[in-house]
Design an enzyme around this catalytic site. Structure first.
Site, PDB file in Angstrom:
ATOM      1  CG  ASP A  70      26.354  14.244  30.810  1.00 37.42           C
ATOM      2  OD1 ASP A  70      26.032  13.627  29.769  1.00 37.42           O
ATOM      3  OD2 ASP A  70      27.118  13.760  31.687  1.00 37.42           O
ATOM      4  CG  ASP A 103      22.855   4.612  26.821  1.00 36.00           C
ATOM      5  OD1 ASP A 103      23.603   4.668  27.806  1.00 36.00           O
ATOM      6  OD2 ASP A 103      21.909   3.807  26.728  1.00 36.00           O
ATOM      7  CD  GLU A 160      17.589   0.806  32.286  1.00 33.78           C
ATOM      8  OE1 GLU A 160      17.560   2.033  32.311  1.00 33.78           O
ATOM      9  OE2 GLU A 160      18.347   0.161  31.518  1.00 33.78           O
ATOM     10  CG  PHE A 213      24.504   9.062  33.313  1.00 26.80           C
ATOM     11  CD1 PHE A 213      25.288   7.966  32.965  1.00 26.80           C
ATOM     12  CD2 PHE A 213      24.537  10.176  32.476  1.00 26.80           C
ATOM     13  CE1 PHE A 213      26.081   7.991  31.827  1.00 26.80           C
ATOM     14  CE2 PHE A 213      25.324  10.198  31.349  1.00 26.80           C
ATOM     15  CZ  PHE A 213      26.091   9.098  31.023  1.00 26.80           C
ATOM     16  CD  GLU A 214      21.404  15.985  36.658  1.00 22.94           C
ATOM     17  OE1 GLU A 214      20.504  15.234  37.084  1.00 22.94           O
ATOM     18  OE2 GLU A 214      21.212  17.182  36.377  1.00 22.94           O
ATOM     19  CE  LYS A 271      34.569   5.751  19.650  1.00 27.13           C
ATOM     20  NZ  LYS A 271      34.899   4.360  19.871  1.00 27.13           N
ATOM     21  CG  ASP A 329      13.586  -1.285  22.590  1.00 22.82           C
ATOM     22  OD1 ASP A 329      13.471  -0.104  22.944  1.00 22.82           O
ATOM     23  OD2 ASP A 329      14.003  -1.624  21.462  1.00 22.82           O
ATOM     24  CB  THR A 356      19.728  11.015  37.115  1.00 25.88           C
ATOM     25  OG1 THR A 356      20.841  11.292  36.267  1.00 25.88           O
ATOM     26  CG2 THR A 356      18.489  11.740  36.608  1.00 25.88           C
ATOM     27  CD  GLU A 393      13.071   8.308  34.861  1.00 25.80           C
ATOM     28  OE1 GLU A 393      12.356   8.780  35.764  1.00 25.80           O
ATOM     29  OE2 GLU A 393      14.310   8.214  34.936  1.00 25.80           O
TER      30      GLU A 393
HETATM   31  C1  LIG Z   1      23.180   6.773  30.505  1.00 31.69           C
HETATM   32  S1  LIG Z   1      22.017   5.772  31.321  1.00 31.69           S
HETATM   33  C2  LIG Z   1      21.109   6.948  32.313  1.00 31.69           C
HETATM   34  C3  LIG Z   1      20.321   6.285  33.398  1.00 31.69           C
HETATM   35  C4  LIG Z   1      19.474   7.233  34.284  1.00 31.69           C
HETATM   36  N1  LIG Z   1      18.420   7.880  33.527  1.00 31.69           N
HETATM   37  C5  LIG Z   1      20.337   8.249  34.957  1.00 31.69           C
HETATM   38  O1  LIG Z   1      20.301   9.421  34.535  1.00 31.69           O
HETATM   39  O2  LIG Z   1      21.056   7.895  35.913  1.00 31.69           O
HETATM   40  C6  LIG Z   1      20.847   5.402  30.025  1.00 31.69           C
HETATM   41  C7  LIG Z   1      19.953   4.225  30.365  1.00 31.69           C
HETATM   42  O3  LIG Z   1      18.978   4.047  29.358  1.00 31.69           O
HETATM   43  C8  LIG Z   1      18.752   2.656  29.171  1.00 31.69           C
HETATM   44  N2  LIG Z   1      18.183   2.509  27.819  1.00 31.69           N
HETATM   45  C9  LIG Z   1      18.727   2.894  26.651  1.00 31.69           C
HETATM   46  N3  LIG Z   1      17.905   2.654  25.625  1.00 31.69           N
HETATM   47  C10 LIG Z   1      16.796   2.077  26.156  1.00 31.69           C
HETATM   48  C11 LIG Z   1      15.585   1.590  25.598  1.00 31.69           C
HETATM   49  N4  LIG Z   1      15.354   1.659  24.284  1.00 31.69           N
HETATM   50  N5  LIG Z   1      14.677   1.045  26.422  1.00 31.69           N
HETATM   51  C12 LIG Z   1      14.909   0.975  27.766  1.00 31.69           C
HETATM   52  N6  LIG Z   1      16.030   1.426  28.360  1.00 31.69           N
HETATM   53  C13 LIG Z   1      16.969   1.977  27.560  1.00 31.69           C
HETATM   54  C14 LIG Z   1      20.116   2.037  29.363  1.00 31.69           C
HETATM   55  O4  LIG Z   1      20.040   0.683  29.730  1.00 31.69           O
HETATM   56  C15 LIG Z   1      20.697   2.905  30.492  1.00 31.69           C
HETATM   57  O5  LIG Z   1      20.433   2.357  31.759  1.00 31.69           O
END
Ligand SMILES: C[S@@+](CC[C@H](N)C(=O)[O-])C[C@H]1O[C@@H](n2cnc3c(N)ncnc32)[C@H](O)[C@@H]1O
Length: 229
Positions: free
Chosen positions: A171, A135, A85, A210-211, A139, A112, A208, A60
């Site tokens: 979303d 994310d 994460e 965020f959802e 923009k 990453d 989730t 994930e």
């Molecule tokens: C909008 S949040 C959604 C979190 C979770 N999946 C949820 O739905 O509640 C996106 C997450 O992806 C992580 N993220 C973005 N790019 C990443 C990467 N390349 N490697 C690890 N984590 C990443 C961010 O730190 C953030 O916590």
């Protein structure tokens, strides 16, 4: 890419490191339980050895606070999960949940996800990859930061087993269509939806964090599931 090339051509990353502070409980897990749950991104692992068994491996990417990952791992004890994460308090939160639920089928990379996939995961080894609410980079000038782009799809195909699947949800309607287009042109992937578009949320995917916030704001949700053929 060699380390020299990596330094000369810094990658456009899909995240910026958020500053949020860990709670006392999360920090305690970070300080005291890191080695129990987290893997070192500089080391190579045999994941069967890490988990102490051979089982299908699901990754994930960007699990946020990890609540949906912990719920899935609890509901599917026969699967091994790797959560990746970059937000450290989220890692602390997931560790707390794993300890509370007594789960041993989840390991974590605080790194990453692209680098972990490229460097630490064997080709044709993953049963599934989940990307829930990446994310959205709303923009236009930031669209290049979206994690789902052709180079990501190539990497995904390389790491998935035959019949392995990729499940994304968002979303943000523009990103949903962008992902659908990028995934659909890949010859090695087949859309699992009946009409080659989006799927209803399958029962195995919990809502989730965020959802839930998006749903409260009236956002729609789009799920995409593709399998490697
Ligand atoms: C909008 S949040 C959604 C979190 C979770 N999946 C949820 O739905 O509640 C996106 C997450 O992806 C992580 N993220 C973005 N790019 C990443 C990467 N390349 N490697 C690890 N984590 C990443 C961010 O730190 C953030 O916590």
């Amino acid at each position: 890419m060699s380390s020299v090339e990596k330094e000369s051509f810094p990658r456009i990353r899909s995240f910026i490191r958020r500053q949020g502070r860990a709670t006392v409980g999360q920090q305690k897990m970070i300080d005291e339980a890191w080695d129990e749950y987290c893997l070192d991104p500089d080391k190579d692992y045999d994941f069967d050895q890490v988990f102490g068994r051979s089982a299908p491996l699901i990754v994930e990417i960007g699990f946020g606070n990890g609540s949906s990952l912990a719920a899935m791992a609890e509901a599917n004890p026969e699967l091994n999960y790797l959560g990746i994460e970059v937000h450290k308090p989220g890692v602390g939160h997931l560790m707390l949940l794993l300890q509370q639920k007594g789960l041993s089928n989840v390991k974590i990379y605080h790194h990453d996800a692209i680098e972990v996939l490229e460097d630490k995961i064997a080709d044709c080894s993953l049963a599934g990859v989940h990307l829930f609410f990446p994310d959205p980079w709303h923009k236009r000038r930031h669209h290049k930061r979206r994690i789902v782009r052709p180079s990501f799809v190539d990497l995904l195909v390389k790491k998935l087993k035959h019949n392995g699947y990729f499940h994304a949800a968002t979303d943000w309607e523009h990103y949903a269509h962008d992902m659908l287009e990028t995934l659909s042109v890949c010859q090695a992937l087949q859309n699992s939806s009946a009409d080659n578009s989006f799927c209803p949320r399958p029962d195995y995917r919990p809502l989730t964090k965020f959802e839930q916030r998006g749903l409260r704001l009236g956002h729609g949700v789009w799920d995409l599931i593709f399998s490697k053929v």
